[in-house]
Write a protein that holds these residues in place. Structure first.
Motif, PDB file in Angstrom:
ATOM      1  N   LEU A 147       7.036 -11.302   8.478  1.00  0.00           N
ATOM      2  CA  LEU A 147       5.918 -10.596   9.124  1.00  0.00           C
ATOM      3  C   LEU A 147       5.248 -11.557  10.099  1.00  0.00           C
ATOM      4  CD1 LEU A 147       4.437  -8.906   5.949  1.00  0.00           C
ATOM      5  CD2 LEU A 147       5.945  -7.883   7.645  1.00  0.00           C
ATOM      6  N   THR A 187      -1.106  -5.803   8.646  1.00  0.00           N
ATOM      7  CA  THR A 187       0.024  -5.130   8.030  1.00  0.00           C
ATOM      8  C   THR A 187       0.427  -3.905   8.859  1.00  0.00           C
ATOM      9  OG1 THR A 187      -0.856  -5.822   5.905  1.00  0.00           O
ATOM     10  CG2 THR A 187       0.834  -4.128   5.878  1.00  0.00           C
ATOM     11  N   GLN A 238       4.254  -8.348   0.776  1.00  0.00           N
ATOM     12  CA  GLN A 238       4.827  -8.654   2.086  1.00  0.00           C
ATOM     13  C   GLN A 238       6.193  -7.982   2.230  1.00  0.00           C
ATOM     14  OE1 GLN A 238       4.906 -12.760   3.190  1.00  0.00           O
ATOM     15  NE2 GLN A 238       2.816 -13.136   2.537  1.00  0.00           N
ATOM     16  N   SER A 265       7.560  -5.307   4.850  1.00  0.00           N
ATOM     17  CA  SER A 265       8.762  -5.577   5.625  1.00  0.00           C
ATOM     18  C   SER A 265       9.717  -4.374   5.577  1.00  0.00           C
ATOM     19  CB  SER A 265       9.436  -6.829   5.068  1.00  0.00           C
ATOM     20  OG  SER A 265      10.722  -6.975   5.585  1.00  0.00           O
ATOM     21  N   PRO A 318      -0.832 -10.791   6.777  1.00  0.00           N
ATOM     22  CA  PRO A 318       0.238 -11.144   5.835  1.00  0.00           C
ATOM     23  C   PRO A 318      -0.156 -12.227   4.833  1.00  0.00           C
ATOM     24  CG  PRO A 318       1.145 -10.891   8.024  1.00  0.00           C
ATOM     25  CD  PRO A 318      -0.345 -10.730   8.157  1.00  0.00           C
TER      26      PRO A 318
END
Lengths: 256, 275
Positions: free
Chosen positions: B98, B104, B158, B162, B150
């Motif tokens: 990330l 996010t 995370q 992703s 992140p």
């Protein structure tokens, strides 16, 4: 000791000032104890007196040095950024240019000054160019490093979506290398001052470098030291300024 | 064993979605990284690749997505030969990768800024896309973290983000390269369920590369076992367990037997290696 009664936070905050005070005390103490004459090594008070007495010429020359440095530094930033992007975004260019850059960086920049004087004459131009020559290298290296250490997985994620090199550069590469870039600005600005002053001492009739040179030749050491103080203060202020910018622009990189 | 049982069964239509026709790839003169891979993956099928490390599983992924071209053989996806990056693919890796300067939500929406036709539509239809991203985040239980960065998320979170990023542009093919490899066992099992749910909802085709045999057995319809370098496919196993699968399954003897078989197969490869 009142200092020890302060909160640890306050102590940390005052630490750099305390260090300055201690240094000044050692300086003045040494000069007095050894009885060094002021035309060899002036003490703090003599230097301060010189700063006050000659504040007009000192500030005029300091201003000259300041803007010369800033122009040289600005050119260094632009050139450093462009070269850094070119060198960092392709493996081939990285391989090709890196040894040359290192070799160039190893040349003492004062050696360029006589050449610059032949080309541009005595004065501001050689100083600007010297400041530029000495300050762009850390910027190139840092930007190139930031770009070259991009995770291959990240590149795959984007490339599979049809990303062009430009997309990868703008979406990931450049933002990612910003912390490296801003960190290098702090280094570069102090180096730029070195470049300017070096050039001024050799080939100028303005600027702090020139002031120190001519005062030194007349054994007016307090004035020479006043010049030193002026440079240090300018460099320190600019360093702090860029440290502040670094923190503002790339806070995400410092919060881990 | 025939194709997977019950609802999850990949529809065995006439034309495979991904087809490898005797494909080999050599990076340089040192020999093939993978060799003579010949397989078909149906649309909507969940496929896992397992094998000893260095067997070319990741190479397989690069070929499948068009990031590398084979030195021999032919690859077609959805009937068309692969000769460049395949935009209908989403990818996720062991590192969540990330971008630390994006929230996010912005991380999940990154592919939309790249891939057409979303790239051209994003500015005007931003709201619609944000809703979509939020929907995905909600599915994986991250809706409360859309505005977090992140570094404020745990490793498992995370990785969820992703996977959302890999799915935001509605890919038809999802490539996962050991996506849960760096997580602790509990988080990993939790994410198995999350992935299974996403897959059951959206029915993309999944290629999962993994070291974890339990993971392969739990998630996949079909497991391919690869040999050591040069990587070849030495076994194809259909996984018969009905969907939706839950963690209870992993404690049944049938599941253990399957994992044990796979383990034995890979063990024998490794022994060959040491001789």
């Amino acid at each position: 000791m009142t200092f020890l009664r302060l909160s640890p936070e306050m102590q940390l905050r005052l630490a750099p000032w305390a260090a300055v005070v201690v240094l000044l005390a050692i300086w003045e103490g040494t000069v007095r104890v050894l009885g060094v004459p002021q035309y060899i090594f002036p003490g703090v008070i003599d230097t301060a007196n010189a700063l006050v007495e000659f504040h007009r010429p000192v500030s005029r020359h300091a201003w000259q040095t300041f803007w010369t440095t800033v122009i040289g530094f600005a050119i260094g930033v632009v050139v450093g950024l462009v070269l850094g992007v070119i060198v960092g975004s392709s493996k081939f260019m990285y391989r090709a240019c890196y040894p040359l850059l290192v070799a160039f960086n190893a040349i003492p920049k004062v050696a360029f000054v006589p050449i610059l004087v032949v080309w541009f004459g005595i004065g501001t131009v050689p100083a600007i160019i010297t400041a530029f020559l000495i300050s762009f290298f850390p910027i190139v290296v840092n930007v190139a490093t930031g770009l070259a250490t991009l995770e291959p997985e990240m590149e795959d994620v984007l490339r599979v979506l049809g990303a062009k090199r430009r997309d990868v550069l703008f979406k990931v590469g450049l933002p990612r290398s910003l912390p490296y870039f801003f960190a290098s600005l702090k280094i570069a600005i102090t180096l730029a001052f070195v470049g300017t002053v070096v050039s001024e001492t050799v080939a100028s009739n303005q600027g702090i470098g020139y002031l120190m040179m001519s005062a030194g030749s007349q054994m007016r050491m307090p004035l020479v030291f006043a010049g030193l103080v002026a440079i240090s203060v300018m460099a320190m202020v600019m360093y702090q300024f860029f440290a502040w910018i670094e923190h503002r622009m790339t806070g995400w990189a410092h919060r881990r | 064993m025939t194709a997977t049982a019950t609802t999850s069964a990949a529809p065995e239509t006439g034309r495979p979605f991904v087809a490898f026709d005797h494909v080999s790839l050599a990076y340089d003169d040192s020999g093939n990284a993978i060799e003579d891979i010949d397989l078909n993956i149906a649309e909507g099928e969940f496929v896992a690749f397992v094998g000893p490390s260095g067997c070319g599983k990741s190479t397989f992924m690069k070929l499948c997505t068009g990031l590398h071209q084979p030195t021999a053989g032919r690859i077609t996806v959805d009937g068309a030969p692969v000769n460049g990056p395949l935009k209908i693919t989403g990818m996720a890796f062991q590192n969540a990768t990330l971008l630390p300067w994006r929230t996010t939500l912005d991380n999940v929406m990154l592919p939309l800024e790249i891939v057409q036709p979303h790239r051209a539509r994003l500015r005007r239809h931003r709201k619609e896309y944000v809703e979509k991203a939020m929907g995905l985040l909600q599915t994986v239980g991250l809706d409360g973290y859309a505005d977090s960065y992140p570094w404020q998320l745990s490793g498992g979170m995370q990785q969820r983000a992703s996977i959302c990023r890999a799915l935001i542009h509605d890919p038809r093919l999802l490539m996962l390269d050991e996506p849960f490899g760096a997580l602790d066992a509990f988080t990993r099992e939790e994410l198995w369920s999350v992935l299974q749910d996403l897959w059951r909802q959206q029915r993309f085709t999944v290629v999962l590369v993994t070291h974890d045999l339990r993971e392969a057995a739990y998630l996949a319809d079909t497991i391919y076992v690869m040999s050591k370098r040069p990587g070849r496919i030495i076994e194809k196993r259909q996984v018969p367990f009905p969907r939706p699968r839950n963690l209870e399954l992993t404690y049944t003897p049938e599941f253990s037997d399957l994992v044990y078989d796979l383990r034995a197969r890979i063990g024998s490869i490794r022994e060959d290696n040491s001789q």
